[in-house]
Each structure stands twice: as structure tokens, then as C-alpha cells.
Motif scaffolding. Structure first.
Motif, PDB file in Angstrom:
ATOM      1  N   LEU A  86       0.849  -1.189   0.000  1.00 43.45           N
ATOM      2  CA  LEU A  86       0.000   0.000   0.000  1.00 43.45           C
ATOM      3  C   LEU A  86       0.887   1.243   0.000  1.00 43.45           C
ATOM      4  O   LEU A  86       1.889   1.288   0.730  1.00 43.45           O
ATOM      5  CB  LEU A  86      -0.920   0.017   1.218  1.00 43.45           C
ATOM      6  N   PRO A  87       0.534   2.237  -0.804  1.00 45.04           N
ATOM      7  CA  PRO A  87       1.346   3.462  -0.849  1.00 45.04           C
ATOM      8  C   PRO A  87       1.471   4.103   0.529  1.00 45.04           C
ATOM      9  O   PRO A  87       0.506   4.163   1.290  1.00 45.04           O
ATOM     10  CB  PRO A  87       0.566   4.376  -1.795  1.00 45.04           C
ATOM     11  N   GLY A  88       2.693   4.543   0.836  1.00 49.66           N
ATOM     12  CA  GLY A  88       2.925   5.253   2.083  1.00 49.66           C
ATOM     13  C   GLY A  88       3.218   4.377   3.281  1.00 49.66           C
ATOM     14  O   GLY A  88       3.507   4.891   4.353  1.00 49.66           O
ATOM     15  N   LEU A  89       3.129   3.052   3.133  1.00 50.53           N
ATOM     16  CA  LEU A  89       3.422   2.154   4.253  1.00 50.53           C
ATOM     17  C   LEU A  89       4.761   1.459   4.015  1.00 50.53           C
ATOM     18  O   LEU A  89       5.020   0.977   2.918  1.00 50.53           O
ATOM     19  CB  LEU A  89       2.331   1.098   4.417  1.00 50.53           C
ATOM     20  N   PRO A  90       5.600   1.367   5.048  1.00 44.35           N
ATOM     21  CA  PRO A  90       6.906   0.718   4.873  1.00 44.35           C
ATOM     22  C   PRO A  90       6.826  -0.804   4.816  1.00 44.35           C
ATOM     23  O   PRO A  90       7.734  -1.457   4.325  1.00 44.35           O
ATOM     24  CB  PRO A  90       7.691   1.179   6.106  1.00 44.35           C
ATOM     25  N   VAL A  92       4.028  -4.383   4.252  1.00 44.72           N
ATOM     26  CA  VAL A  92       2.776  -4.831   3.638  1.00 44.72           C
ATOM     27  C   VAL A  92       1.835  -5.374   4.716  1.00 44.72           C
ATOM     28  O   VAL A  92       2.177  -6.349   5.392  1.00 44.72           O
ATOM     29  CB  VAL A  92       3.048  -5.923   2.575  1.00 44.72           C
ATOM     30  N   PRO A  93       0.654  -4.756   4.877  1.00 43.97           N
ATOM     31  CA  PRO A  93      -0.318  -5.301   5.837  1.00 43.97           C
ATOM     32  C   PRO A  93      -0.909  -6.599   5.281  1.00 43.97           C
ATOM     33  O   PRO A  93      -1.050  -6.758   4.065  1.00 43.97           O
ATOM     34  CB  PRO A  93      -1.380  -4.209   5.950  1.00 43.97           C
ATOM     35  N   VAL A  94      -1.235  -7.515   6.176  1.00 41.71           N
ATOM     36  CA  VAL A  94      -1.732  -8.818   5.751  1.00 41.71           C
ATOM     37  C   VAL A  94      -2.743  -9.345   6.765  1.00 41.71           C
ATOM     38  O   VAL A  94      -2.718  -8.974   7.932  1.00 41.71           O
ATOM     39  CB  VAL A  94      -0.554  -9.817   5.580  1.00 41.71           C
ATOM     40  N   SER A 126     -10.237  -4.033   4.759  1.00 38.41           N
ATOM     41  CA  SER A 126     -10.482  -2.606   4.704  1.00 38.41           C
ATOM     42  C   SER A 126      -9.162  -1.866   4.562  1.00 38.41           C
ATOM     43  O   SER A 126      -8.330  -1.897   5.457  1.00 38.41           O
ATOM     44  CB  SER A 126     -11.195  -2.145   5.980  1.00 38.41           C
ATOM     45  N   ALA A 127      -8.969  -1.181   3.444  1.00 39.39           N
ATOM     46  CA  ALA A 127      -7.736  -0.428   3.225  1.00 39.39           C
ATOM     47  C   ALA A 127      -7.616   0.711   4.223  1.00 39.39           C
ATOM     48  O   ALA A 127      -6.532   1.167   4.545  1.00 39.39           O
ATOM     49  CB  ALA A 127      -7.688   0.115   1.804  1.00 39.39           C
ATOM     50  N   LYS A 132      -6.182  -3.941  11.247  1.00 38.97           N
ATOM     51  CA  LYS A 132      -7.235  -4.524  12.067  1.00 38.97           C
ATOM     52  C   LYS A 132      -7.296  -6.030  11.957  1.00 38.97           C
ATOM     53  O   LYS A 132      -8.058  -6.639  12.654  1.00 38.97           O
ATOM     54  CB  LYS A 132      -8.587  -3.940  11.659  1.00 38.97           C
ATOM     55  N   ALA A 133      -6.536  -6.644  11.051  1.00 39.47           N
ATOM     56  CA  ALA A 133      -6.632  -8.074  10.960  1.00 39.47           C
ATOM     57  C   ALA A 133      -5.359  -8.678  10.435  1.00 39.47           C
ATOM     58  O   ALA A 133      -4.705  -8.132   9.596  1.00 39.47           O
ATOM     59  CB  ALA A 133      -7.808  -8.451  10.068  1.00 39.47           C
ATOM     60  N   ALA A 134      -5.051  -9.862  10.941  1.00 38.85           N
ATOM     61  CA  ALA A 134      -3.937 -10.679  10.487  1.00 38.85           C
ATOM     62  C   ALA A 134      -3.825 -11.857  11.415  1.00 38.85           C
ATOM     63  O   ALA A 134      -4.271 -11.785  12.532  1.00 38.85           O
ATOM     64  CB  ALA A 134      -2.650  -9.881  10.479  1.00 38.85           C
ATOM     65  N   ALA A 135      -3.173 -12.949  10.967  1.00 37.70           N
ATOM     66  CA  ALA A 135      -3.118 -14.042  11.873  1.00 37.70           C
ATOM     67  C   ALA A 135      -1.951 -14.952  11.655  1.00 37.70           C
ATOM     68  O   ALA A 135      -1.475 -15.116  10.565  1.00 37.70           O
ATOM     69  CB  ALA A 135      -4.396 -14.847  11.757  1.00 37.70           C
ATOM     70  N   GLY A 136      -1.566 -15.603  12.704  1.00 37.94           N
ATOM     71  CA  GLY A 136      -0.604 -16.644  12.667  1.00 37.94           C
ATOM     72  C   GLY A 136       0.706 -16.229  13.250  1.00 37.94           C
ATOM     73  O   GLY A 136       1.287 -15.285  12.792  1.00 37.94           O
TER      74      GLY A 136
END
Length: 141
Positions: A86-90, A92-94, A126-127, A132-136
Motif C-alpha cells: 500500500l502506498p505510504g506504508l513501509p 505490507v499489511p496482511v 479494509s484499506a 485490524k486483521a492478520a493471523a498466525g
């Protein structure tokens, strides 16, 4: 006892503040079955699926620095694809789906730890709220 084997968990239970990929997706080696010059890759005992792992950083600000990065194992016949950055984030959210947690005693510390597995890895729903979410994860308690 009724609780045996992996315990189903939701992404939000494991990563209430979300998580971010900080490593490559790698296939897990089966060190017991491998020999010199011959690598055998791990398969899940219950499903027979190949086991992959990815390092993620827990976005929870209260987690101690030494426990922020954990490994999530993903069961999949093919290598999971990392979501687009995502632009602007160092990082990657997952998010992960089909998560389970399995308790074990960590050999190096003798403390209770958790092995976290998932069946899929994807971009957050939700971008606007990627954390708000990720797992493991494998985490010592």
C-alpha cells in the motif's frame, strides 16, 4: 480432555491491531526426512498440504520488542502470494484466514508458546484500517 490438536482462532484474536509482512514466504523443510544433498519439504500431518511460513510483525504497541516478529505457517499446495504493498506504508499489511493455534513448550525457554497456522493469506479487508486483521504466529507466552 476435549481440547486436542489445533484450536480454531480468528485473525482478530491473534492480531487485534493487525500485522505486517517482514520476511519472504518460504517453504518449510522437514529436517527429519531430509538428508545430506536431499531436501524434503514439510507437509501437514492432517491435510497433507505443503507448509509455508512467513515472518510478520505484530502491530500491537504493547507487545515487547522481542516478541513482535513471529512466524505464521500457511498450509497450501502452492506458494502463497504476498498482497500488494500500500502506498505510504513501509511494510505490507496482511490478514490470514482459517487460523489455528497449537500450544507447545518452547525447548529453549521451557515456557508455553503457540504455533499459529492459517490456510490463506490476503490483503486486509479494509484499506482504511489495514492493521485490524492478520493471523498466525509462534509466540512464547
Amino acid at each position: 480432555m476435549a481440547l486436542q490438536g489445533p484450536i480454531p482462532v480468528r485473525f482478530e484474536q491473534v492480531f487485534p491491531h493487525g500485522c505486517f509482512i517482514v520476511g519472504e514466504v518460504e517453504q518449510v523443510k522437514d529436517f527429519d526426512a531430509s538428508s545430506k544433498g536431499r531436501t524434503v519439504y514439510a507437509k501437514d500431518k492432517n491435510t497433507g498440504e505443503l507448509v509455508w511460513q512467513v515472518a510478520v510483525m505484530d502491530a500491537d504497541p504493547t507487545v515487547k520488542a522481542g516478541q513482535k516478529t513471529v512466524s505464521v505457517k500457511i498450509l497450501s499446495p502452492v506458494q502463497p502470494i504476498v498482497p500488494a504493498a500500500l502506498p505510504g506504508l513501509p511494510f505490507v499489511p496482511v490478514e490470514f484466514d482459517g487460523m489455528t493455534a497449537t500450544a507447545y513448550v518452547a525447548q529453549n525457554t521451557g515456557r508455553l508458546a503457540w504455533s499459529i497456522r492459517a490456510t490463506t493469506m490476503r490483503a486486509p479487508r479494509s484499506a482504511a484500517a489495514p492493521a485490524k486483521a492478520a493471523a498466525g504466529k509462534d509466540v512464547a507466552a
